[in-house]
Design an enzyme around this catalytic site. Structure first.
Site, PDB file in Angstrom:
ATOM      1  N   HIS A  76       1.050  -0.814  -0.004  1.00 63.81           N
ATOM      2  CA  HIS A  76       0.060  -0.099   0.124  1.00 63.81           C
ATOM      3  C   HIS A  76       0.591   1.048  -0.305  1.00 63.81           C
ATOM      4  CE1 HIS A  76      -3.100   2.729   1.257  1.00 63.81           C
ATOM      5  NE2 HIS A  76      -2.114   3.052   2.127  1.00 63.81           N
ATOM      6  N   ASP A 105       6.861  20.306 -27.548  1.00 63.94           N
ATOM      7  CA  ASP A 105       6.542  18.757 -26.691  1.00 63.94           C
ATOM      8  C   ASP A 105       7.849  19.267 -26.084  1.00 63.94           C
ATOM      9  OD1 ASP A 105       6.610  16.471 -26.086  1.00 63.94           O
ATOM     10  OD2 ASP A 105       6.487  15.802 -27.989  1.00 63.94           O
ATOM     11  N   TRP A 140       7.192   0.598   3.721  1.00 63.09           N
ATOM     12  CA  TRP A 140       7.556   1.298   2.321  1.00 63.09           C
ATOM     13  C   TRP A 140       9.632   1.989   3.421  1.00 63.09           C
ATOM     14  CZ3 TRP A 140       8.940   6.487   1.390  1.00 63.09           C
ATOM     15  CH2 TRP A 140       8.978   7.486   1.952  1.00 63.09           C
ATOM     16  N   SER A 170      13.935   5.535 -13.004  1.00 62.83           N
ATOM     17  CA  SER A 170      12.244   6.786 -14.229  1.00 62.83           C
ATOM     18  C   SER A 170      12.549   7.580 -13.979  1.00 62.83           C
ATOM     19  CB  SER A 170      10.900   5.417 -14.631  1.00 62.83           C
ATOM     20  OG  SER A 170       9.987   6.509 -14.158  1.00 62.83           O
ATOM     21  N   SER A 171      12.195   8.178 -12.728  1.00 63.72           N
ATOM     22  CA  SER A 171      11.860   9.504 -12.511  1.00 63.72           C
ATOM     23  C   SER A 171      12.793  10.086 -12.495  1.00 63.72           C
ATOM     24  CB  SER A 171      12.042   8.820 -10.371  1.00 63.72           C
ATOM     25  OG  SER A 171      11.266   8.273 -10.257  1.00 63.72           O
ATOM     26  N   HIS A 254      12.818  12.310   2.826  1.00 60.61           N
ATOM     27  CA  HIS A 254      12.209  13.131   3.607  1.00 60.61           C
ATOM     28  C   HIS A 254      11.752  14.808   2.264  1.00 60.61           C
ATOM     29  CE1 HIS A 254       9.644  15.064   6.465  1.00 60.61           C
ATOM     30  NE2 HIS A 254      10.479  16.464   5.958  1.00 60.61           N
ATOM     31  N   GLU A 256      11.826  13.472  -0.523  1.00 59.03           N
ATOM     32  CA  GLU A 256      10.691  12.708  -1.558  1.00 59.03           C
ATOM     33  C   GLU A 256       9.397  13.145  -1.007  1.00 59.03           C
ATOM     34  OE1 GLU A 256       9.872  10.800  -3.849  1.00 59.03           O
ATOM     35  OE2 GLU A 256       8.333  10.152  -3.876  1.00 59.03           O
ATOM     36  N   TYR A 258       8.361  16.261   0.062  1.00 61.58           N
ATOM     37  CA  TYR A 258       8.218  17.059  -0.937  1.00 61.58           C
ATOM     38  C   TYR A 258       7.671  17.807  -2.117  1.00 61.58           C
ATOM     39  CZ  TYR A 258       9.404  19.396   3.497  1.00 61.58           C
ATOM     40  OH  TYR A 258       9.357  19.272   4.967  1.00 61.58           O
ATOM     41  N   SER A 269      -1.899  26.215  -6.622  1.00 64.00           N
ATOM     42  CA  SER A 269      -1.943  27.665  -7.059  1.00 64.00           C
ATOM     43  C   SER A 269      -2.451  28.394  -8.669  1.00 64.00           C
ATOM     44  CB  SER A 269      -0.043  28.009  -7.175  1.00 64.00           C
ATOM     45  OG  SER A 269       0.135  27.606  -5.985  1.00 64.00           O
ATOM     46  N   HIS A 303      14.490  13.647  11.396  1.00 67.46           N
ATOM     47  CA  HIS A 303      13.548  14.082  12.616  1.00 67.46           C
ATOM     48  C   HIS A 303      12.724  12.512  12.080  1.00 67.46           C
ATOM     49  CE1 HIS A 303      10.958  16.083   8.767  1.00 67.46           C
ATOM     50  NE2 HIS A 303      10.424  14.853   8.885  1.00 67.46           N
ATOM     51  N   HIS A 304      13.069  11.440  11.278  1.00 67.25           N
ATOM     52  CA  HIS A 304      12.290  10.654  11.279  1.00 67.25           C
ATOM     53  C   HIS A 304      13.144   9.094  11.906  1.00 67.25           C
ATOM     54  CE1 HIS A 304      10.129  11.901   7.559  1.00 67.25           C
ATOM     55  NE2 HIS A 304      11.238  11.644   7.599  1.00 67.25           N
ATOM     56  N   THR A 329       6.395  26.899   4.233  1.00 66.41           N
ATOM     57  CA  THR A 329       4.737  26.114   3.966  1.00 66.41           C
ATOM     58  C   THR A 329       3.986  27.377   4.143  1.00 66.41           C
ATOM     59  OG1 THR A 329       6.016  23.960   4.365  1.00 66.41           O
ATOM     60  CG2 THR A 329       3.868  24.429   4.223  1.00 66.41           C
ATOM     61  N   LYS A 332       3.081  29.943   2.169  1.00 67.20           N
ATOM     62  CA  LYS A 332       2.319  29.406   0.833  1.00 67.20           C
ATOM     63  C   LYS A 332       0.752  29.414   0.935  1.00 67.20           C
ATOM     64  CE  LYS A 332       5.082  26.334  -1.869  1.00 67.20           C
ATOM     65  NZ  LYS A 332       5.224  27.018  -3.022  1.00 67.20           N
ATOM     66  N   ARG A 451       1.596   1.436  15.027  1.00 65.54           N
ATOM     67  CA  ARG A 451       1.511   1.247  13.706  1.00 65.54           C
ATOM     68  C   ARG A 451       1.840  -0.120  13.137  1.00 65.54           C
ATOM     69  NH1 ARG A 451       5.293   5.414  10.120  1.00 65.54           N
ATOM     70  NH2 ARG A 451       4.244   4.535   8.358  1.00 65.54           N
TER      71      ARG A 451
HETATM   72  C1  HEM Z   1      -8.749   4.709   0.628  1.00 66.20           C
HETATM   73  C2  HEM Z   1      -7.337   5.954   1.466  1.00 66.20           C
HETATM   74  C3  HEM Z   1      -6.572   4.990   2.163  1.00 66.20           C
HETATM   75  C4  HEM Z   1      -6.555   4.226   3.423  1.00 66.20           C
HETATM   76  C5  HEM Z   1      -8.315   4.324   4.225  1.00 66.20           C
HETATM   77  C6  HEM Z   1      -4.920   4.159   4.203  1.00 66.20           C
HETATM   78  C7  HEM Z   1      -4.880   3.795   4.879  1.00 66.20           C
HETATM   79  C8  HEM Z   1      -3.789   2.997   5.391  1.00 66.20           C
HETATM   80  C9  HEM Z   1      -3.574   2.421   6.981  1.00 66.20           C
HETATM   81  C10 HEM Z   1      -4.559   1.607   7.903  1.00 66.20           C
HETATM   82  C11 HEM Z   1      -2.412   1.861   6.962  1.00 66.20           C
HETATM   83  C12 HEM Z   1      -1.255   1.838   8.252  1.00 66.20           C
HETATM   84  C13 HEM Z   1      -1.288   0.684   8.223  1.00 66.20           C
HETATM   85  C14 HEM Z   1      -0.535   0.283   9.353  1.00 66.20           C
HETATM   86  O1  HEM Z   1       0.491   0.661  10.144  1.00 66.20           O
HETATM   87  O2  HEM Z   1      -0.368  -0.699  10.322  1.00 66.20           O
HETATM   88  C15 HEM Z   1      -1.454   2.636   5.867  1.00 66.20           C
HETATM   89  C16 HEM Z   1      -0.464   3.101   6.228  1.00 66.20           C
HETATM   90  C17 HEM Z   1       0.359   3.978   4.667  1.00 66.20           C
HETATM   91  N1  HEM Z   1      -0.479   4.108   3.380  1.00 66.20           N
HETATM   92 FE1  HEM Z   1      -1.781   4.473   3.539  1.00 66.20          FE
HETATM   93  N2  HEM Z   1      -4.209   5.241   3.355  1.00 66.20           N
HETATM   94  C18 HEM Z   1      -5.371   5.587   2.487  1.00 66.20           C
HETATM   95  C19 HEM Z   1      -4.458   6.197   1.144  1.00 66.20           C
HETATM   96  C20 HEM Z   1      -3.634   6.510   0.947  1.00 66.20           C
HETATM   97  C21 HEM Z   1      -2.422   7.068   0.410  1.00 66.20           C
HETATM   98  C22 HEM Z   1      -3.414   7.963  -0.715  1.00 66.20           C
HETATM   99  C23 HEM Z   1      -1.841   7.155   0.292  1.00 66.20           C
HETATM  100  C24 HEM Z   1      -0.710   7.833  -0.133  1.00 66.20           C
HETATM  101  C25 HEM Z   1      -0.167   9.029  -0.957  1.00 66.20           C
HETATM  102  C26 HEM Z   1      -1.179   6.436   1.338  1.00 66.20           C
HETATM  103  C27 HEM Z   1      -0.089   6.192   1.447  1.00 66.20           C
HETATM  104  C28 HEM Z   1       0.332   5.414   3.204  1.00 66.20           C
HETATM  105  C29 HEM Z   1       1.447   5.411   3.642  1.00 66.20           C
HETATM  106  C30 HEM Z   1       2.431   5.691   3.020  1.00 66.20           C
HETATM  107  C31 HEM Z   1       1.907   4.397   4.595  1.00 66.20           C
HETATM  108  C32 HEM Z   1       2.887   3.500   5.306  1.00 66.20           C
HETATM  109  C33 HEM Z   1       2.978   2.091   4.687  1.00 66.20           C
HETATM  110  C34 HEM Z   1       3.793   1.170   5.802  1.00 66.20           C
HETATM  111  O3  HEM Z   1       4.316   1.690   7.268  1.00 66.20           O
HETATM  112  O4  HEM Z   1       4.358   0.900   5.462  1.00 66.20           O
HETATM  113  N3  HEM Z   1      -2.467   5.878   2.087  1.00 66.20           N
HETATM  114  N4  HEM Z   1      -2.664   3.205   4.999  1.00 66.20           N
END
Ligand code: HEM
Lengths: 547, 194
Positions: A76, A105, A140, A170-171, A254, A256, A258, A269, A303-304, A329, A332, A451
């Protein structure tokens, strides 16, 4: 390299049909490929998230097992960051930036295609791990020593390190292209000082990627060598250091965040001035605050790592820089509010998402400052408070910004308007669902829920917030479905948009909707920051800013 | 590289100069950041280590790497000369310059290969060995890319593809080669001299 043709070469496979899309080098088509592909990954990411929230809805639920749960949050997070938000913003930038600049282009059309296909390949590669029941499961940020061969003997982490490295390439390819396009292909008269704000943020983001991704490449390469060849970089018993991973990873990680938020700020904007009927307030400040954020973004990484026992002086330094970054921030945010102030505000869907962005981003920014306070961070680190915080900035911020951008530029891309009524329905479903899902997480974090746990015991006081959080998810899912329905209906039956449906001010609205392959028959000459406004009001153009 | 130098199919309006130059510079900059990270990782490990050199390999044998360094650094001269030559339309000197650079680069790689096979320590044996082989390996890989770049450019030069006006590939190959050299200065300094 040395021979260059003046005229556009004909697309070798014609301009219609599947082959023409597979072989395209047109920035608009590549942009659409990016947008559609990354949206598909978004749906996958939402599905994974829904499963996690379902699992956590009640104590001792059995929707997912522990191993599956680990794979879910890892995939996720990885998906949302690398396979959804980054390529989505690259796609919007690809489509819009050359048009905004009055270019025909991107600077390197074939490199552009390469970047897209490599992104798709890496995404499929990462997901192919599920076929081998070996989806990455190290989170992640894949901390060592847990991700060393000794503790993760399977193929799971191998998929992850290889996948993110390919995505890095790619990025970088896309970023080189953006930098050169923006620095070199602007229409005559469009100085940096007159450039649309979205182009500014894409430029700064591209530089951030070019400076930050090498840290990820280094970190992942060393991990790969440790795993495949038995080197000892991260092995504490042998004199290596697991903290090295954290330093390298967050030196990427970090900046990332931004990288994810700046383009969204650029979209806001663009939208806010148009729907307030005023020029952007404090152009210079908004532009340079991005640059300031980018610089500061490189000196906040530790800070992480407040919980790792860094020396006190180091902690103080990183706490301070992290708080200082709130200043540009806030600059803005104040400028957006000042832009709206006294304007004739039109509350159409792009503007709704922009306002939603500002509100949610302020909230996420506040919790961000709170975790920059070291003792407080010790309390909440690795709890759901942090999960709440970063969803407010990544989802409430970047995703709302993205939806704003999609609503704003959809008419340009397709020639048709989205339904406004459905747009409002989508917005309110998302806004309510989002807050229901993520507000309770702060509370859970303060109550000590860590978490990345796949279940919990009843009667810890965590039951109700978790249930509320789970109940928000259907709203979010419904909102996404409304958007997809809106797109599919409007593509066929939406009202015709015309070139400039929003009475906007930037050059992309001068081109036809959708634009011709060459964008502009005649490249316009730019005299101010609102070139289209100047063309529409030849009698009272903007005062030209200094070139 | 050839992708990067690709002709923009529909170049925009403002580009008076070839945008490929900017592209190449930006790309090299990002590569430089990669090496900065690797060297930083090396320094971090080295200065937090209790024992750095495993007892049996001290000190590093300096003669061959020093000679190799001199060869690599001086190989920047012929490639620069090649660029200057084609700017004046001199194709013969272009070819000689590229060929010389290629040969010197190949000697460097040969020296590296010898060092790797006769090192007396392994990447798996100590953190020192891990960093040594990884850093020189990353650099060596970049030298190989540079050699490929030079070889392709040389073949194109032999076919008469470059003129005084159109020779960006030569310049790009030269820049890349200078970059590979410059990185080596830092690697040599931190791995062998520090
Ligand atoms: C439907 C919407 C979303 C739900 C319900 C959701 C739910 C969750 C939950 C429950 C976790 C934590 C899992 C855990 O720690 O046990 C999580 C982790 C995370 N989510 Fe989401 N999320 C959603 C959307 C997003 C979006 C849009 C992003 C980023 C653009 C995102 C980025 C992340 C990241 C980076 C983690 C950390 C993963 C990790 O612990 O390695 N999520 N999310």
């Amino acid at each position: 390299m040395s021979s260059r043709s003046e005229a556009a070469p004909a697309e070798p496979w014609g301009s219609e049909g599947l082959l023409s899309w597979l072989t395209t080098t047109d920035h608009k088509r590549i942009g659409i490929l990016y947008i559609v592909t990354s949206f598909a990954f978004f749906l996958v990411g939402v599905t994974e998230a829904s499963l996690m929230r379902w699992q956590l809805a009640q104590p001792q639920n059995a929707v997912l097992g522990p191993e599956q749960y680990n794979q879910m949050f890892t995939m996720h997070g990885t998906t949302m960051i690398f396979l959804f938000l980054m390529p989505m913003l690259t796609g919007l930038g690809n489509y819009v930036v050359p048009l905004m600049l009055g270019a025909r282009d991107m600077a390197f059309p074939r490199l552009n295609g390469f970047g897209y296909w490599l992104f798709l390949l890496s995404g499929l590669f990462l997901y192919s791990s599920f076929l081998f029941s070996a989806a990455p499961d190290g989170g992640w940020f894949a901390y060592v020593p847990m991700t060393d061969r000794a503790y993760s003997p399977g193929r799971n982490i191998d998929f992850w390190v290889l996948g993110v490295q390919l995505l890095g390439v790619s990025s970088i390819a896309a970023s080189v292209n953006f930098v050169v396009t923006i620095l070199r292909l602007r229409a005559p008269g469009m100085t940096m000082n007159r450039m649309p704000m979205f182009a500014w943020t894409v430029l700064v983001t591209a530089f951030l990627i070019l400076f930050a991704f090498p840290s990820l490449t280094a970190a992942a390469s060393l991990l790969m060598l440790d795993r495949f060849l038995g080197t000892l970089f991260y092995s504490a018993p042998a004199g290596g250091d697991p903290l090295l991973w954290q330093h390298l990873f967050w030196a990427f990680g970090h900046p990332e965040v931004y990288i994810l938020i700046l383009p969204a700020m650029g979209i806001i904007s663009e939208i806010v001035p148009v729907f307030s009927g005023k020029p952007l307030f404090g152009y210079i400040f908004v532009a340079w605050s991005s640059v300031a954020i980018a610089f500061l973004g490189f000196i906040v990484w530790a800070h992480h790592m407040f919980a790792t026992g860094l020396p006190a002086a180091v902690q103080a330094f990183f706490a301070l820089t992290s708080m200082i970054i709130a200043v540009p921030t806030a600059v803005k945010i104040f400028n957006w509010i000042a832009t709206m102030w006294g304007g004739r505000i039109r509350l159409q869907p792009p503007m709704m998402f922009a306002i939603g962005f500002i509100a949610l981003f302020i909230f996420g920014g506040m919790t961000g400052i709170s975790v920059a306070v070291v003792p407080f961070d010790w309390q909440v680190t690795d709890t759901y408070y942090v999960v709440g915080h970063f969803h407010y900035v990544l989802f409430g911020g970047a995703v709302f910004g993205m939806f704003g951008g999609l609503h704003y530029w959809f008419p340009k891309m397709t020639g048709r308007l989205l339904s406004e009524r459905l747009g409002h329905v989508q917005f309110w479903l998302l806004f309510i669902g989002f807050n229901l899902t993520f507000m309770p997480l702060h509370l859970l974090g303060l109550m000590g829920m860590p978490r990345r746990i796949f279940t919990y015991l009843p009667n810890l006081g965590w039951d109700i917030p978790n249930l509320v959080s789970a109940l928000g998810v259907p709203f979010i899912v419904l909102s996404v479905l409304v958007f997809l329905y809106n797109v599919s209906v409007s593509l066929r039956r939406g009202a015709l948009a015309g070139n400039d449906p929003w009475n906007a001010v930037t050059l992309e609205w001068l081109a036809s909707s959708p634009p011709a392959p060459y964008n502009f028959a005649e490249i316009p000459t730019v005299r101010g920051r609102r070139p289209l406004y100047d063309l529409k009001h030849p009698d009272r153009p903007d005062a030209a800013p200094r070139a | 590289m050839s992708t990067m130098g690709a002709t923009p199919a529909r170049a925009g309006a403002a580009g008076e100069q070839d945008p490929s130059r900017t592209g190449m510079l930006v790309f090299i900059m990002s590569e430089a950041v990669l090496f900065t990270n690797l060297i930083a990782a090396y320094l971090y490990l080295r200065f937090s280590a209790v024992h750095w050199f495993p007892g049996d390999v001290l000190p590093l044998y300096l003669g061959l790497p020093a000679a190799n360094t001199i060869i690599l650094l001086s190989s920047s001269i012929p490639v620069h000369w090649a660029t200057l030559s084609i700017q004046r339309g001199n194709r013969r000197n272009l070819i000689i310059g590229l060929a010389l650079t290629f040969i010197m680069g190949a000697i460097f790689i040969g020296g590296q290969a010898y060092e790797w096979t006769h090192a007396g320590f392994t990447p798996q044996g100590s953190v020192f060995g891990s960093t040594f082989f990884t850093l020189t390996g990353f650099h060596g890989a970049h030298v190989l890319v540079g050699l490929t770049f030079l070889a392709v450019t040389l073949v194109r030069a032999l076919r008469g593809r470059f003129t005084a006006e159109h020779h960006f590939a030569v310049q790009a190959a030269g820049w890349y080669w200078h970059f590979v050299d410059a990185v080596w200065v830092f690697l040599f300094g931190s791995l062998y001299l520090l």
